[in-house]
Write a protein that holds these residues in place. Structure first.
Motif, mmCIF file in Angstrom:
data_model
loop_
_atom_site.group_PDB
_atom_site.id
_atom_site.type_symbol
_atom_site.label_atom_id
_atom_site.label_comp_id
_atom_site.label_asym_id
_atom_site.label_seq_id
_atom_site.Cartn_x
_atom_site.Cartn_y
_atom_site.Cartn_z
ATOM 1 N N THR A 95 0.834 -1.204 0.000
ATOM 2 C CA THR A 95 0.000 0.000 0.000
ATOM 3 C C THR A 95 0.866 1.249 0.000
ATOM 4 O O THR A 95 0.564 2.234 -0.703
ATOM 5 N N GLU A 96 1.951 1.231 0.762
ATOM 6 C CA GLU A 96 2.846 2.386 0.806
ATOM 7 C C GLU A 96 3.462 2.648 -0.563
ATOM 8 O O GLU A 96 3.587 3.802 -0.991
ATOM 9 N N ARG A 135 -6.124 5.418 -7.852
ATOM 10 C CA ARG A 135 -6.689 6.027 -6.636
ATOM 11 C C ARG A 135 -7.808 5.156 -6.072
ATOM 12 O O ARG A 135 -7.916 4.960 -4.845
ATOM 13 N N GLY A 168 -9.321 3.838 0.888
ATOM 14 C CA GLY A 168 -9.202 4.600 2.127
ATOM 15 C C GLY A 168 -7.822 4.621 2.733
ATOM 16 O O GLY A 168 -7.590 5.353 3.714
ATOM 17 N N ALA A 169 -6.895 3.848 2.170
ATOM 18 C CA ALA A 169 -5.525 3.868 2.697
ATOM 19 C C ALA A 169 -4.851 5.208 2.477
ATOM 20 O O ALA A 169 -3.877 5.543 3.153
ATOM 21 N N LEU A 170 -5.367 5.984 1.532
ATOM 22 C CA LEU A 170 -4.853 7.333 1.295
ATOM 23 C C LEU A 170 -5.884 8.321 1.820
ATOM 24 O O LEU A 170 -6.937 8.536 1.203
ATOM 25 N N LYS A 171 -5.617 8.910 2.977
ATOM 26 C CA LYS A 171 -6.546 9.834 3.606
ATOM 27 C C LYS A 171 -6.634 11.135 2.816
ATOM 28 O O LYS A 171 -5.668 11.561 2.181
ATOM 29 N N SER A 172 -7.791 11.759 2.854
ATOM 30 C CA SER A 172 -8.033 12.954 2.058
ATOM 31 C C SER A 172 -7.084 14.091 2.432
ATOM 32 O O SER A 172 -6.633 14.839 1.550
ATOM 33 N N ASP A 173 -6.758 14.226 3.722
ATOM 34 C CA ASP A 173 -5.866 15.310 4.118
ATOM 35 C C ASP A 173 -4.456 15.081 3.575
ATOM 36 O O ASP A 173 -3.775 16.026 3.159
ATOM 37 N N LEU A 174 -4.027 13.820 3.537
ATOM 38 C CA LEU A 174 -2.717 13.507 2.967
ATOM 39 C C LEU A 174 -2.704 13.768 1.469
ATOM 40 O O LEU A 174 -1.734 14.312 0.932
ATOM 41 N N GLU A 175 -3.794 13.424 0.801
ATOM 42 C CA GLU A 175 -3.876 13.661 -0.640
ATOM 43 C C GLU A 175 -3.872 15.154 -0.949
ATOM 44 O O GLU A 175 -3.226 15.608 -1.903
ATOM 45 N N GLN A 176 -4.591 15.931 -0.150
ATOM 46 C CA GLN A 176 -4.603 17.374 -0.347
ATOM 47 C C GLN A 176 -3.222 17.969 -0.132
ATOM 48 O O GLN A 176 -2.776 18.844 -0.875
#
Length: 363
Positions: free
Chosen positions: A48-49, A316, A321-329
């Motif tokens: 996932t990373e 994507r 959900g492994a990529l949180k929205s705040d991290l993506e932003q």
């Protein structure tokens, strides 16, 4: 518009026993999503990373290309541009399978390859703007990107011209026993040039550590593949030269990475060259920043069918959900800041010294 699976294929079927990828109708060329078993690909799972990091790399390429398109009309960019929007998974998937010391040779549509191999963004923008700080001193522009320290050896815009250079590179590395692999990114029109056949024959004969990555985006400028090629798999052309060949979905990052990993390992293990055909689609015009679905050689419906298979959105969705929205932003904001920094660097860089114009001219 739905996909009519009764329409005959146009030579884009999987060459390793998988289902067909594209069908032709009188209204265009339609992609076909299929769940396939990659019989010839090794199981190289990505964590996932790793997927998140690869997503960032693909998104970065997309945002850089969109910034070029957005600002092109301002007149600072002093050359034609051939954008890679829609083809990001092919570039990143292949380059993820390479070592830093492996070599890449590219074409006129080289931005994604350069960035995926780690090319310097500031020097890329400076080159496109014709500045002395560019990656080749402002001499070549968008179609001649290179960063030798990262293994991005050359981009040559004349169709198929990078192929013999890449084969020569592989020959040198074989003789030196360096363990390096050379990748030649080519387009589907490249196999229509005689130099491809000469080089493929030579590479097979000498079992050179070279991988030919054919990004089949279905068009040579405005001419579709079925008007240029007989109705047969393009991988058969490579096999005619005794070359191992595979075919995959160039919009599927994980599939592309798996196939590329196998091809690179075969080369590194002295099993000779591989031809890897990746079906993909360019979203913008052949040359320039705009869309061109209105000029007659392809339709808006065809574009929408391929756009629905956007490689970045697909990855994507795979990450979920492994990529949180705040991290993506945060990721998107950092890329945007990097782009603006690179554009500012290019604007402030000096123009080349005219007295050095003949430097590196040998004939």
């Amino acid at each position: 518009m739905g996909i009519n699976k009764q329409i005959p294929y146009v030579g884009y079927r999987f060459s390793i026993g998988c289902d067909r990828l594209a069908y032709r109708s009188s209204n265009g060329i339609w992609p076909v999503s299929s769940q396939t078993t990659l019989r010839n690909s090794k199981d190289v799972p990505l964590s996932t990373e790793q997927l998140v990091d690869i997503y960032r790399k693909m998104l970065r390429i997309r945002l850089i290309e969109e910034a070029i398109a957005e600002h092109y009309a301002e007149g600072e960019m002093r050359c034609p541009v051939h954008l890679s929007i829609g083809q990001e998974a092919a570039a990143v998937g292949v380059c993820e399978a390479l070592a830093l010391t492996d070599k890449v040779y590219s074409t006129h549509r080289c931005h994604a390859h350069y960035l995926a191999k780690g090319g310097d963004l500031k020097r890329m923008f400076a080159e496109i703007c014709g500045k002395a700080a560019g990656c080749i001193g402002g001499r070549g522009g968008s179609m001649h990107l290179m960063d030798v320290e990262k293994g991005m050896m050359a981009s040559i815009p004349i169709v198929a011209s990078s192929i013999p250079v890449a084969v020569g590179s592989a020959l040198a590395d074989k003789r030196k026993r360096s363990g390096k692999v050379t990748v030649a990114f080519i387009g589907d029109a490249s196999i229509e040039e005689g130099v491809f056949h000469e080089s493929a024959n030579f590479a097979s004969l000498h079992k050179l550590p070279v991988v030919f990555i054919c990004e089949n985006n279905l068009y040579s400028v405005y001419t579709p593949l079925h008007q240029r090629q007989p109705d047969r798999p393009l991988t058969d052309v490579a096999r005619a030269h005794g070359m191992f060949a595979m075919h995959g979905d160039g919009n599927n990052l994980e599939q592309t990475f798996k196939l590329a990993t196998e091809a690179v390992q075969r080369a590194r293990d002295a099993h000779g060259p591989t031809f890897l055909l990746l079906d993909t689609y360019r979203w913008r015009e052949h040359c320039g920043p705009s869309f061109d679905n209105n000029i007659g050689y392809r339709t808006e419906d065809e574009y929408k069918q391929w756009e629905a298979q956007c490689p970045i959105r697909s990855l994507r969705s795979r990450i979920g959900g492994a990529l949180k929205s705040d991290l993506e932003q945060s990721m998107t904001a950092k890329i945007g800041a990097e782009i603006e920094d690179a554009r500012a660097f290019a604007r402030s860089a000096p123009l080349p010294d005219a007295s050095l114009a003949s430097q590196y001219v040998y004939a």
